[in-house]
Design a protein around this motif. Structure first.
Motif, mmCIF file in Angstrom:
data_model
loop_
_atom_site.group_PDB
_atom_site.id
_atom_site.type_symbol
_atom_site.label_atom_id
_atom_site.label_comp_id
_atom_site.label_asym_id
_atom_site.label_seq_id
_atom_site.Cartn_x
_atom_site.Cartn_y
_atom_site.Cartn_z
ATOM 1 N N UNK A 191 51.675 40.353 37.837
ATOM 2 C CA UNK A 191 51.809 38.907 38.066
ATOM 3 C C UNK A 191 51.606 38.526 39.534
ATOM 4 N N UNK A 225 43.866 30.403 36.316
ATOM 5 C CA UNK A 225 43.179 31.612 35.876
ATOM 6 C C UNK A 225 43.399 31.767 34.379
ATOM 7 N N UNK A 284 42.358 33.707 30.557
ATOM 8 C CA UNK A 284 41.937 34.998 30.005
ATOM 9 C C UNK A 284 40.446 34.964 29.687
ATOM 10 N N UNK A 343 49.663 46.619 27.557
ATOM 11 C CA UNK A 343 49.816 45.265 28.095
ATOM 12 C C UNK A 343 48.863 44.378 27.305
ATOM 13 N N UNK A 387 47.400 40.773 26.446
ATOM 14 C CA UNK A 387 47.269 39.457 27.082
ATOM 15 C C UNK A 387 47.237 38.357 26.024
ATOM 16 N N UNK A 438 47.123 34.166 25.333
ATOM 17 C CA UNK A 438 46.932 32.799 25.860
ATOM 18 C C UNK A 438 48.169 31.954 25.604
ATOM 19 N N UNK A 452 49.084 29.350 24.110
ATOM 20 C CA UNK A 452 48.793 28.338 23.093
ATOM 21 C C UNK A 452 49.758 28.588 21.954
ATOM 22 N N UNK A 465 56.143 38.630 29.733
ATOM 23 C CA UNK A 465 56.054 37.990 31.048
ATOM 24 C C UNK A 465 55.032 36.880 30.945
ATOM 25 N N UNK A 466 55.214 35.829 31.725
ATOM 26 C CA UNK A 466 54.200 34.780 31.629
ATOM 27 C C UNK A 466 53.822 34.221 32.976
ATOM 28 N N UNK A 467 52.539 33.971 33.101
ATOM 29 C CA UNK A 467 52.054 33.200 34.233
ATOM 30 C C UNK A 467 51.950 31.782 33.686
ATOM 31 N N UNK A 468 51.450 30.849 34.464
ATOM 32 C CA UNK A 468 51.402 29.488 33.938
ATOM 33 C C UNK A 468 50.319 29.330 32.875
ATOM 34 N N UNK A 469 49.306 30.195 32.919
ATOM 35 C CA UNK A 469 48.188 30.016 32.001
ATOM 36 C C UNK A 469 48.182 30.965 30.818
ATOM 37 N N UNK A 470 48.768 32.163 31.009
ATOM 38 C CA UNK A 470 48.823 33.102 29.879
ATOM 39 C C UNK A 470 50.004 34.043 30.053
ATOM 40 N N UNK A 516 51.857 38.006 29.191
ATOM 41 C CA UNK A 516 51.556 39.413 28.962
ATOM 42 C C UNK A 516 52.692 40.014 28.142
ATOM 43 N N UNK A 528 54.295 43.230 27.067
ATOM 44 C CA UNK A 528 54.302 44.645 27.433
ATOM 45 C C UNK A 528 55.088 45.396 26.377
ATOM 46 N N UNK A 575 58.128 46.021 38.001
ATOM 47 C CA UNK A 575 58.911 45.329 36.972
ATOM 48 C C UNK A 575 59.577 46.380 36.099
#
Lengths: 434, 142
Positions: free
Chosen positions: A384, A410, A412, B11, B13, B15, B17, B41-46, B48, B50, B103
């Motif tokens: 991250x 960003x 996927x 891992x 990935x 989206x 949605x 875990x998340x970023x703002x766009x997608x 992960x 694990x 992590x």
């Protein structure tokens, strides 16, 4: 009604057209002799300056387009040595390379003259204190308005862009009567004032504004004027002309261009001359420019032109409100952005695919630009911190090229829709009917 | 020779949605992939997902066959004693050795608790933890 240069501003049309043609012929001769670019272009259609006796022949000269500046980057279009040039400005180009323009002393004087006439036409005078919130620096807005305002004897507060709190404090504490900036920025200032309980009509002396640098509508003018009591005057120009060059008079009925400074054609889709008042593509020729030629330049804006005498008494042709572009240029917070610029940045970043999508919003009365890009599968990281770093990296790269910030998302690999064609790279959700 | 203490984490990935996570979970179910530990875990766009699974290589191929982006990542499984201070012991030796934990996430099993961690030097961390007498999960134990 005050005038800056009454004799020329109210000259009868027949005399003006005569003057315009003689300046045009002189300019074509000068540029043919001094500019290899113009020389070759005229040769290519078999025209020499001696042939240019009327507008009909003049209109056979091939157009100059934006990419001619890129192809002649940085200064190959200049016809004067640097010792004759007093200033350079730089604006965004369609791809990696910006557009560089130069000015002789006369160019700077003519630029200020054009704007000075406009300022006086909407009621500015030496008694005004103008807060100039256009950017100072490489962009033409700041210094353009600055020198014209000084020319008419007004007092200039060179506030430049940003820091809204300070802008408001200055317009309250000082007897600021006029404002120059983008209409959306003035709207933003009005919003912030309202939130703080500041009444612009009661708490400031502001009454006039020059609002340009981005497209805006009549309904927006009505809203801001009703709300703030500030009369807003549209402004039009481009660095290739000089910078901001033409303003509306107090009648607010179109941009007063100056027939002794430029010759404007309006062309339809087939490249034929439009009838007076008919909308079409603007093609402009600068008649007195010295530093470089600007002959039959396709600025890619759409408008109409009328020679009808303005109620204010001025006889020069007026450009009506601009109504779009012939290319895909976007205007974001007053800055010109080409999707091709974003495309070229993304193309140079190895961890991204070539796909992108631009979304424009103006929820907070200021434009927001979001650029969605896709990570390459091979370089996709599950870290991250690394992803965040990459987001910042792309944002920095974009800011370097665009001069304004964009939020980067960003995505996927394979997330963005695959479209054919250029226009679908952009979703413009901005409303202009606030 | 491969280090038997290196655990392969998948891992996946996802989206951001609605329904995407359910779709991924559906794939795991379909291929009867048994998840031993997971972390989202998340970023703002997608996001992960694990996951520690039995037969990670087979699971990797299966998930991939459905067009889902998945990567293999090396992690370490630290056996935690059911007593205060276990986390400190592990974190302390790694910290002193200058190894960074990127992590981690915990898993409670029938007999033991595990802490799966991703570090910036997997082999180094395994050596140091073992030397300090901390027990690690073997690949065969998953």
């Amino acid at each position: 009604m005050a005038f800056w240069n009454k004799e020329i501003e109210t000259m009868p049309r027949a005399e003006l057209e005569k003057l315009q043609l003689s300046l045009l012929k002189k300019n074509v001769r000068t540029m043919y002799d001094s500019s290899k670019f113009i020389h070759d272009r005229m040769k290519s259609v078999g025209i020499s300056p001696a042939d240019v006796t009327d507008l009909k022949t003049f209109r056979k000269i091939p157009f100059t387009v934006k990419t001619d500046f890129r192809d002649n980057y940085p200064d190959k279009l200049f016809v004067r040595p640097y010792e004759d040039l007093e200033r350079l400005h730089v604006s965004s180009g369609t791809t990696g390379k910006p557009t560089v323009v130069g000015y002789t002393r006369k160019d700077l004087d003519d630029w200020a003259e054009s704007l000075a006439r406009g300022m006086v036409s909407f009621g500015m005078s030496k008694r005004d204190l103008i807060q100039n919130a256009h950017g100072y620096g490489l962009f033409t807005g700041g210094l353009g308005v600055h020198y014209a305002a000084e020319k008419i004897g007004a007092t200039v507060l060179p506030a430049s862009t940003g820091n809204t709190e300070r802008q408001i404090q200055l317009m309250r504490d000082l007897p600021v009567t006029a404002f120059a900036g983008t209409p959306s920025y003035l709207f933003h200032i009005a919003e912030v004032c309202e939130e703080k309980g500041i009444d612009i009509q009661r708490d400031t002396k502001l009454r006039l504004a020059i609002s340009g640098g981005e497209p805006w509508s009549e309904s927006m003018r009505t809203k801001i004027q009703d709300r703030t009591g500030i009369r807003m005057h549209n402004c039009y120009g481009a660095s290739e002309f000089y910078g901001p060059s033409f303003l509306e008079c107090e009648k607010q009925c179109g941009l007063h261009t100056w027939a002794d400074i430029c010759y404007i054609e309006i062309l339809d889709k087939n490249g034929d001359q439009c009838a007076e008042g008919e909308r079409g593509e603007i093609v402009i020729t600068m008649l007195q420019k010295e530093a470089f030629p600007l002959i039959r330049y396709k600025i890619m804006d759409i408008s109409s032109l009328t020679w009808e005498k303005c109620e204010c008494g001025r006889t020069h042709p007026r450009l009506m409100r601009l109504s779009g572009r012939t290319d895909d240029m976007l205007c974001v917070r007053g800055v010109n952005v080409f999707p091709s610029q974003i495309e070229s940045v993304i193309g140079e970043i190895p961890f991204l695919s070539t796909f992108y999508h631009i979304t424009l919003e103006n929820k907070n009365y200021m434009d927001d630009m979001v650029v969605e890009v896709e990570l390459n599968e091979s370089s996709l990281k599950e870290d991250m911190t690394e992803l965040l770093k990459r987001t910042r990296f792309v944002e920095d790269k974009l800011k370097n090229v665009l001069s304004i910030s964009a939020k980067v998302k960003l995505l996927l690999p394979g997330t963005l829709k695959r479209f054919e064609g250029k226009s679908q790279h952009v979703t413009d959700n901005r409303r202009d009917d606030w | 020779m491969e280090n038997e203490n290196i655990i392969t984490q998948l891992s996946i990935f996802v989206s951001n949605e609605p329904g995407r996570l359910a779709a991924i979970a559906g794939i795991l179910k379909e291929f009867k992939i048994n998840v031993k530990g997971l972390n989202l875990a998340e970023s703002s766009e997608f996001g992960i997902l694990r996951a520690i699974v039995d037969e990670p290589d087979k699971a990797y191929d299966n998930i991939r066959s459905r067009g889902v982006i998945v990567k293999k990542t090396d992690v370490i499984g630290i056996k935690m004693k059911d007593a205060p201070g276990s986390l400190f012991d592990a974190a302390d030796v790694l910290g002193k050795a200058g190894i960074n934990i990127e992590y981690g996430y915990a898993y409670s099993g029938r007999n033991l608790d595990y802490l799966f961690v991703r570090v910036d030097d997997t082999e180094g961390a395994i050596g140091i933890l073992k030397k300090a007498g901390i027990e690690l999960v073997k690949r065969s134990e998953i």
